[in-house]
Write a protein that holds these residues in place. Structure first.
Motif, PDB file in Angstrom:
ATOM      1  N   LEU A 199     -37.124  35.420 -16.323  1.00 14.33           N
ATOM      2  CA  LEU A 199     -35.532  34.994 -16.703  1.00 14.33           C
ATOM      3  C   LEU A 199     -34.545  34.483 -15.500  1.00 14.33           C
ATOM      4  O   LEU A 199     -33.943  33.440 -15.730  1.00 14.33           O
ATOM      5  CB  LEU A 199     -34.937  36.128 -17.551  1.00 14.33           C
ATOM      6  N   CYS A 200     -34.597  35.230 -14.305  1.00 19.03           N
ATOM      7  CA  CYS A 200     -33.921  34.657 -13.549  1.00 19.03           C
ATOM      8  C   CYS A 200     -34.153  33.459 -12.692  1.00 19.03           C
ATOM      9  O   CYS A 200     -33.150  32.653 -12.197  1.00 19.03           O
ATOM     10  CB  CYS A 200     -33.873  35.897 -12.218  1.00 19.03           C
ATOM     11  N   GLU A 201     -35.416  33.283 -12.510  1.00 19.71           N
ATOM     12  CA  GLU A 201     -35.968  31.946 -12.118  1.00 19.71           C
ATOM     13  C   GLU A 201     -35.582  30.913 -13.047  1.00 19.71           C
ATOM     14  O   GLU A 201     -35.053  29.613 -12.565  1.00 19.71           O
ATOM     15  CB  GLU A 201     -37.779  31.938 -11.922  1.00 19.71           C
ATOM     16  N   GLU A 202     -35.631  30.786 -14.176  1.00 22.38           N
ATOM     17  CA  GLU A 202     -35.060  29.907 -15.241  1.00 22.38           C
ATOM     18  C   GLU A 202     -33.728  29.466 -14.942  1.00 22.38           C
ATOM     19  O   GLU A 202     -33.184  28.187 -15.157  1.00 22.38           O
ATOM     20  CB  GLU A 202     -35.096  30.156 -16.886  1.00 22.38           C
ATOM     21  N   LYS A 203     -32.737  30.585 -14.433  1.00 21.03           N
ATOM     22  CA  LYS A 203     -31.349  30.319 -14.348  1.00 21.03           C
ATOM     23  C   LYS A 203     -30.987  30.147 -12.985  1.00 21.03           C
ATOM     24  O   LYS A 203     -29.616  29.900 -12.806  1.00 21.03           O
ATOM     25  CB  LYS A 203     -30.824  31.497 -14.974  1.00 21.03           C
ATOM     26  N   GLY A 204     -31.964  30.134 -11.916  1.00 19.97           N
ATOM     27  CA  GLY A 204     -31.527  30.266 -10.668  1.00 19.97           C
ATOM     28  C   GLY A 204     -30.849  31.370 -10.059  1.00 19.97           C
ATOM     29  O   GLY A 204     -30.140  31.081  -9.032  1.00 19.97           O
ATOM     30  N   VAL A 205     -31.327  32.357 -10.172  1.00 21.11           N
ATOM     31  CA  VAL A 205     -30.747  33.849  -9.887  1.00 21.11           C
ATOM     32  C   VAL A 205     -31.818  34.458  -9.215  1.00 21.11           C
ATOM     33  O   VAL A 205     -33.022  34.456  -9.823  1.00 21.11           O
ATOM     34  CB  VAL A 205     -30.207  34.412 -11.273  1.00 21.11           C
ATOM     35  N   THR A 206     -31.573  35.194  -8.212  1.00 17.80           N
ATOM     36  CA  THR A 206     -32.706  36.052  -7.677  1.00 17.80           C
ATOM     37  C   THR A 206     -32.766  37.385  -8.244  1.00 17.80           C
ATOM     38  O   THR A 206     -31.689  37.940  -8.952  1.00 17.80           O
ATOM     39  CB  THR A 206     -32.358  36.234  -5.959  1.00 17.80           C
ATOM     40  N   SER A 207     -33.872  38.128  -7.789  1.00 18.32           N
ATOM     41  CA  SER A 207     -33.990  39.374  -8.425  1.00 18.32           C
ATOM     42  C   SER A 207     -34.453  40.292  -7.557  1.00 18.32           C
ATOM     43  O   SER A 207     -35.391  39.778  -6.662  1.00 18.32           O
ATOM     44  CB  SER A 207     -34.758  39.412  -9.892  1.00 18.32           C
ATOM     45  N   GLY A 208     -34.523  41.426  -7.758  1.00 17.36           N
ATOM     46  CA  GLY A 208     -35.353  42.360  -7.028  1.00 17.36           C
ATOM     47  C   GLY A 208     -35.671  43.861  -7.520  1.00 17.36           C
ATOM     48  O   GLY A 208     -34.826  44.258  -8.412  1.00 17.36           O
TER      49      GLY A 208
END
Length: 264
Positions: free
Chosen positions: A133-142
């Motif tokens: 989901l984050c990749e689709e919106k240009g958001v990083t995650s951890g």
């Protein structure tokens, strides 16, 4: 007593000169009527919210169909109308499904099938979905978890719904370039799992209302959703003898922390 009815529940039996047993009965009866009155008020409020939530997509569907029927349109316009109609029907279905889930969670605890779950493995799956989901919106995650395994007794399906609701919320309100973190830590007899974002944050006036059914913050009026996600998440947490806490500041992001009893 005969004047008290479903249409007028604000009346109470006045205390009178009577023995202690009769006074206890009067107090118990008045307390029961107060609970009934509160329940009726909640039902009326809930019905009003449901009607409003269902009316909006139905109005959009009707408006689009009427527009298409007014005069001949080209194929592209008909396709647009059909696309909007399908989207609004899907929204109606989501609202109904969420309402049914809330009803099951609140009134039918037998829907839960508890088992011992390794939270490290479970959260790894949640984070894998989050990263998509984050990749689709240009958001990083951890994801940060302890070295040792942590276990809880939980219903896997409903616990997954809880965390996906929190993740969807975080992604929805975090702009491109932001960050979402899932952290787990053992805390005595509890395990705490937080979902933190760098999104819009929550106004102090809204902090006490965000878990209410159908509540939508003023600056979130244009976002999609049923406004039931956090209510469902809280109901699931409570069914697991846990809770959800939130810390947030406008413009600084939000952190939702789920506390669950650790399993031996």
């Amino acid at each position: 007593m005969e004047e008290i009815s479903h249409s007028d529940l604000h009346l109470r039996i006045p205390e009178m000169e009577a023995d202690a047993e009769m006074r206890r009965l009067i107090n118990a009866f008045n307390a029961m009527i107060e609970r009934v009155e509160t329940s009726f008020a909640h039902v009326n409020e809930f019905s009003s919210h449901v009607a409003h939530e269902l009316k909006t997509p139905l109005a959009i569907i009707r408006g689009e169909v009427e527009l298409a029927l007014n005069e001949t349109r080209d194929i592209a316009e008909y396709q647009r109308v059909l696309t909007v109609t399908v989207e609004e029907i899907d929204r109606l279905i989501r609202i109904i499904k969420d309402l049914l889930m809330l009803a099951r969670l609140d009134f039918n605890p037998d829907v839960f099938r508890f088992e011992k779950i390794n939270l490290k493995e479970f959260l790894a799956e949640i984070h894998e979905y989050t990263s998509i989901l984050c990749e689709e919106k240009g958001v990083t995650s951890g994801l940060t978890v302890p070295d040792v395994d942590c276990f809880v007794r939980a219903d896997r399906v409903h616990l997954r719904r809880l965390f996906l609701n929190l993740v969807h919320n975080a992604v929805k309100f975090t702009p491109a370039g932001g960050d979402i973190r899932i952290n787990m830590a053992a805390d005595g007899n509890d395990v705490r799992i937080s979902v933190a974002d760098t999104g819009a944050g929550i106004a102090p006036a809204d902090m006490e209302k965000i878990f209410e059914k159908f509540f939508r913050a003023h600056d979130a009026k244009t976002t999609s959703g049923t406004s039931l996600g956090l209510s469902i998440a809280r109901s699931i947490a409570r069914a697991h003898q846990g809770r959800i806490d939130v810390q947030s500041s406008p413009g600084q992001g939000s952190t939702f922390t789920v506390s669950l009893p650790a399993a031996p």
